[in-house]
Write a protein that holds these residues in place. Structure first.
Motif, PDB file in Angstrom:
ATOM      1  N   ARG A 119       0.963  -1.336  -0.033  1.00  0.00           N
ATOM      2  CA  ARG A 119       0.041  -0.060  -0.120  1.00  0.00           C
ATOM      3  C   ARG A 119       0.812   1.012  -0.168  1.00  0.00           C
ATOM      4  NH1 ARG A 119      -3.971   0.652   4.926  1.00  0.00           N
ATOM      5  NH2 ARG A 119      -2.400   1.722   5.897  1.00  0.00           N
ATOM      6  N   GLU A 145       1.320   5.038   0.606  1.00  0.00           N
ATOM      7  CA  GLU A 145       0.810   6.279   1.454  1.00  0.00           C
ATOM      8  C   GLU A 145       0.979   7.598   1.101  1.00  0.00           C
ATOM      9  OE1 GLU A 145      -0.710   5.891   4.233  1.00  0.00           O
ATOM     10  OE2 GLU A 145      -0.370   3.592   4.649  1.00  0.00           O
ATOM     11  N   TYR A 202     -10.969   7.717   2.065  1.00  0.00           N
ATOM     12  CA  TYR A 202      -9.955   7.016   3.104  1.00  0.00           C
ATOM     13  C   TYR A 202      -8.458   7.202   2.244  1.00  0.00           C
ATOM     14  CZ  TYR A 202      -7.149   3.247   5.020  1.00  0.00           C
ATOM     15  OH  TYR A 202      -5.977   2.265   5.668  1.00  0.00           O
ATOM     16  N   LYS A 203      -8.402   6.916   0.897  1.00  0.00           N
ATOM     17  CA  LYS A 203      -7.280   7.065  -0.024  1.00  0.00           C
ATOM     18  C   LYS A 203      -6.902   8.639   0.132  1.00  0.00           C
ATOM     19  CE  LYS A 203      -5.383   4.482  -2.186  1.00  0.00           C
ATOM     20  NZ  LYS A 203      -4.377   3.537  -1.790  1.00  0.00           N
ATOM     21  N   GLN A 245      -5.005   9.005   3.753  1.00  0.00           N
ATOM     22  CA  GLN A 245      -3.441   8.580   4.135  1.00  0.00           C
ATOM     23  C   GLN A 245      -2.392   9.507   4.315  1.00  0.00           C
ATOM     24  OE1 GLN A 245      -2.692   5.412   1.221  1.00  0.00           O
ATOM     25  NE2 GLN A 245      -4.430   4.084   2.075  1.00  0.00           N
ATOM     26  N   HIS A 288      -4.938   4.762  11.471  1.00  0.00           N
ATOM     27  CA  HIS A 288      -5.201   3.721  10.543  1.00  0.00           C
ATOM     28  C   HIS A 288      -6.794   3.577  10.961  1.00  0.00           C
ATOM     29  CE1 HIS A 288      -1.389   2.763   9.253  1.00  0.00           C
ATOM     30  NE2 HIS A 288      -0.954   2.781  10.480  1.00  0.00           N
TER      31      HIS A 288
END
Length: 323
Positions: free
Chosen positions: A204, A206, A252-253, A256, A320
């Protein structure tokens, strides 16, 4: 001929390609070919792949001008000799039993054309940062898949080759959500079988920028609109939940990490995504606490200087937030 063809699209993948390749080379299931599809890289991607090909004769390297990940997957399908196909992005990893377990599942469930596993998220160093979706969906999973991409990424399933003859290749016009589009098209025709183990390790990032998240929105909306245009009438009511889930994920993305002062547009985009998700599913305001936390996170980032925002978020708002 090999039984399984593993296709690895690779664009400037030098930092992670060897680790990814070795996770495929070390599979318990050995009757495979490994096709590295170089997508116009200008780093050491090809050199790394060719070096490992000398170590393992199952590796083949093909180079093309840059065309995107979907084009690379389609090019790999054209070269593939296997009866089964699987794909892995050049920064993701598999557990050693991934192919063996999925292949066995397809032998047991003859009606299924796709086997998939659970995914966990890892960081740049390969450390586990978050569990993925622990779905139990199997068989006719189109209703669930219309609402959210249960497979989560393009590095997951093992697919019977003949299924691609039915649905066609990956949509090369999609710059995001092209994997979800493919799984949806497969789910319209075939059953899926689940291997209920975390066998895919998704790396993933960030560092998503607002422009990428906005592009993700555009292409995911296209996928949703196309899927529901083809879906049965009795599933049409699921579209609002699909859109609500999409906008939760986009928010959410966008959030980050702690956005800096230069990321104001990213925070504003996150707020728009959040309020859009509320629009499609108002009950989220009462039942989904992480969504409320994301809203607070956005407002803090907009209201305070970056250093102060970081401290407030660290103390009061978990970084998170499970989705």
């Amino acid at each position: 001929m090999p039984l399984i063809s593993v296709i690895i699209p690779a664009f400037n993948a030098a930092p992670t390609l060897e680790t990814t390749l070795r996770s495929v080379m070390n599979q318990n299931f050995v009757d495979i070919e490994i096709l590295v599809i170089d997508d116009g890289s200008d780093d050491e991607t090809v050199a790394i792949a060719q070096r490992l090909a000398k170590e393992d004769s199952r590796i083949y390297v093909f180079s093309y001008p840059n065309g995107g990940v979907s084009a690379s997957r389609n090019r790999g399908i054209c070269h593939a000799q296997g009866e089964y196909l699987s794909f892995i992005d050049a920064d993701d990893l598999w557990t050693s039993n991934k192919l063996a377990a999925q292949y066995e599942a397809l032998q047991i469930h003859k009606k299924a054309a796709v086997a998939y596993s659970w995914t966990d998220n890892i960081d740049a160093e390969g450390n586990l940062v978050q569990e993925g979706i622990r779905t139990q969906a199997a068989g006719y999973i189109l209703p669930e898949l219309l609402q959210i991409n249960l497979l989560q990424n393009g590095s997951n399933p093992l697919i019977r080759r003949f299924a691609f003859e039915t649905v066609g290749g990956f949509d090369e016009s999609l710059l995001n959500a092209d994997d979800w589009d493919m799984w949806l098209r497969l789910a319209q025709h075939y059953e899926f079988v689940l291997v209920a183990e975390p066998q895919v390790l998704y790396r993933r990032s960030e560092t998503s920028k607002s422009a990428k998240v906005l592009r993700m929105e555009q292409h995911a909306r296209r996928v949703i609109d196309k899927a529901f245009a083809q879906a049965p009438k009795q599933l049409q009511s699921l579209k609002v939940k699909s859109l609500a889930n999409l906008y939760k994920y986009l928010a959410y993305k966008a959030l980050q990490g702690v956005p800096s002062a230069l990321d104001r547009q990213r925070v504003l985009s996150a707020l728009r995504f959040l309020f859009t998700s509320y629009y499609y599913q108002p009950v989220l305001l009462k039942k989904w606490k992480p969504l409320v936390k994301m809203t607070l996170r956005s407002l803090v980032c907009l209201s305070f200087p970056p250093n102060h925002a970081e401290k407030i978020i660290a103390h009061f708002i978990p970084s998170h937030m499970p989705f």
